[in-house]
Write an enzyme that holds these catalytic residues in place. Structure first.
Site, PDB file in Angstrom:
ATOM      1  N   SER A  44       0.875  -1.337  -0.145  1.00  0.00           N
ATOM      2  CA  SER A  44      -0.166   0.030  -0.209  1.00  0.00           C
ATOM      3  C   SER A  44       0.801   1.198  -0.029  1.00  0.00           C
ATOM      4  O   SER A  44       0.156   2.434  -0.411  1.00  0.00           O
ATOM      5  CB  SER A  44      -0.986  -0.209   1.286  1.00  0.00           C
ATOM      6  OG  SER A  44      -0.329  -0.059   2.553  1.00  0.00           O
ATOM      7  N   ASP A 340      -4.077   8.059   7.589  1.00  0.00           N
ATOM      8  CA  ASP A 340      -4.901   7.138   8.295  1.00  0.00           C
ATOM      9  C   ASP A 340      -4.143   6.380   9.070  1.00  0.00           C
ATOM     10  O   ASP A 340      -2.980   6.683   9.523  1.00  0.00           O
ATOM     11  CB  ASP A 340      -5.804   6.413   7.351  1.00  0.00           C
ATOM     12  CG  ASP A 340      -5.270   5.327   6.427  1.00  0.00           C
ATOM     13  OD1 ASP A 340      -3.975   4.703   6.706  1.00  0.00           O
ATOM     14  OD2 ASP A 340      -5.509   4.733   5.287  1.00  0.00           O
ATOM     15  N   HIS A 343      -0.997   4.559   7.054  1.00  0.00           N
ATOM     16  CA  HIS A 343      -0.526   5.167   5.921  1.00  0.00           C
ATOM     17  C   HIS A 343      -0.105   6.576   6.085  1.00  0.00           C
ATOM     18  O   HIS A 343      -0.963   7.654   6.716  1.00  0.00           O
ATOM     19  CB  HIS A 343      -1.444   4.919   4.695  1.00  0.00           C
ATOM     20  CG  HIS A 343      -1.837   3.506   4.605  1.00  0.00           C
ATOM     21  ND1 HIS A 343      -2.864   2.947   4.899  1.00  0.00           N
ATOM     22  CD2 HIS A 343      -1.007   2.536   3.987  1.00  0.00           C
ATOM     23  CE1 HIS A 343      -2.912   1.677   4.747  1.00  0.00           C
ATOM     24  NE2 HIS A 343      -1.839   1.651   4.125  1.00  0.00           N
TER      25      HIS A 343
END
Ligand code: NAG
Ligand code: NAG
Ligand code: NAG
Ligand code: NAG
Length: 376
Positions: A44, A340, A343
């Protein structure tokens, strides 16, 4: 707003300059570009939208507001408020944004500047989020297909030139350690010591690097695993010690990061012409978590977007339980290190990308990415 306008102008100028460069090259000797391309593999941290196109749970997709809102007009699948590290690297290397591999083609040769194969949630092991992500091995197969396509569209020698001059950037492994601890115990994890398990993860990464080398790749960039044991989501796992890093993951990450330099040195001595950059992402991220003010952040431990203590519950975008799910969003994202619960923000990505691009050798070495791009 001011900020996002100047960014679009920058992209515009960038695109115009690139078009001129490629037109010139085409006129000269039928080459599409002289720029070294960028191929991106990983999780990610790097996924620029591949997960939008796979059949998976909504929590693996970030194609929803407020993701990517700082820079892009609509959500792209990037798991941040804006641009990711590879977006900045591409900019520094005078490349356009590198498209996700699964993004439908919008014309000829969209892959000559490189391709992004990364997938949020991916690991080096097939047991990591099985069936929900594009594992590193599957990313390798996608790369091999791109190489075949380059050969059929541009001919063998031009394809070979692109592949050998390109830089291959990797961030992978974090999910392999987080998944068995927090989500489900795979049989591999249960039946191995931690030591053996990290050898499996590194063994699978090594096998992929060797395959890319066999296809013709020579210049590699790596990030070791960041301090995700100290991300907002990890800081709230133990409700009696909110704010402390989550130790079971710490040990695994440290073990991996300790072995990675040896693995790369071995590859360098085994594979002739193999050149690499290793960025100590673990240090650059922990530095920012622990000395947030020094790097221009007001918050180093609390996420901008989410719910609960430190906004460490990953409800950002309401994608997990549907849009009606309430979540908090900070007012000023540039004050935050984490967007978040797991991340980083665009601002953090930019700082780290600068270190990867031109950092001194104790931060990114033996080469940095700028030096790799410049190598003939
Ligand atoms: C997997 O096993 C380890 C111990 O071997 C344990 O710490 C961890 O909580 C387990 N993970 C899950 C998701 O049950
Ligand atoms: C790759 O991982 C699997 C477990 O998924 C393991 O059985 C295998 O030995 C690993 N390969 C290498 C080369 O380490
Ligand atoms: C947001 O935070 C940054 C950095 O702390 C600051 O420079 C900027 O003025 C803030 N913007 C607003 C609208 O408050
Ligand atoms: C790298 O070296 C410079 C001086 O050469 C030093 O100031 C800096 O703290 C070092 N960084 C790390 C992460 O060790």
């Amino acid at each position: 707003m001011e900020n996002s306008r100047s960014v679009s102008i920058l992209f515009f100028v960038h695109t115009v300059v690139l078009s001129i460069v490629s037109i010139n090259c085409k006129d000269n000797n039928n080459l599409v570009t002289n720029q070294a391309a960028l191929f991106v593999f990983g999780d990610s941290l790097f996924d620029a939208g591949n997960n939008n196109y796979i059949d998976t749970f909504s929590r693996f997709k970030s194609n929803i507001w407020p993701y990517a809102q700082t820079t892009f007009k609509s959500p792209t699948g990037r798991i941040s408020d804006g641009r990711l590290i590879p977006d900045f690297i591409a900019e520094y290397a005078w490349l356009p944004l590198i498209p996700p591999n699964l993004q439908p083609s919008n014309g000829h040769n969209q892959f000559t500047f490189g391709v992004n194969f990364a997938s949020g949630g991916a690991g080096a092991l097939v047991e990591t989020f099985p069936g929900m992500v594009i594992s590193l091995g599957a990313q390798l197969n996608n790369f091999k297909n791109v190489e075949k396509r380059l050969r059929s569209e541009l001919g063998d020698s031009e394809a070979k030139r692109i592949i050998s001059r390109a830089v291959y950037l990797f961030h992978i492994g974090g999910n392999d350690y987080v998944y068995p601890i927090l989500f489900a115990n795979s049989s591999t994890f249960k039946s191995s010591s931690k030591e053996k398990f990290s050898d499996f993860v590194l063994g699978n990464i090594t096998a992929v690097i060797e395959e890319v080398y066999k296809v013709g790749g020579r210049k590699f960039g790596f990030l070791n695993i960041g301090a995700y044991d100290c991300a907002p989501a990890s800081l709230i796992i133990d409700r009696t010690k909110i704010g402390s890093c989550f130790k079971p993951i710490t040990d695994l990450i440290n073990m991996h990061n300790k072995k990675l330099p040896n693995v790369l040195e071995r590859l360098e001595s085994d594979l002739s012409g193999f050149k690499y950059a290793l960025h100590d992402y673990h240090t650059s991220l922990s530095e920012r978590i622990n000395n947030r003010l020094k790097y221009g952040f007001k918050e180093g431990k609390k996420a901008c977007c989410g719910t609960g203590p430190l906004r460490g519950i990953n409800t950002c975008g309401g994608r997990v339980w549907g849009l009606s799910q309430r979540y908090e969003l900070c007012e000023n994202v540039t004050e935050y290190l984490f967007f978040d619960s797991f991340h980083l923000t665009e601002k953090a990505h930019r700082q780290i990308a600068e270190l990867i691009w031109s950092g001194p050798s104790n931060v990114t070495g033996p080469y940095n990415l700028k030096a790799l791009f410049e190598l003939k």
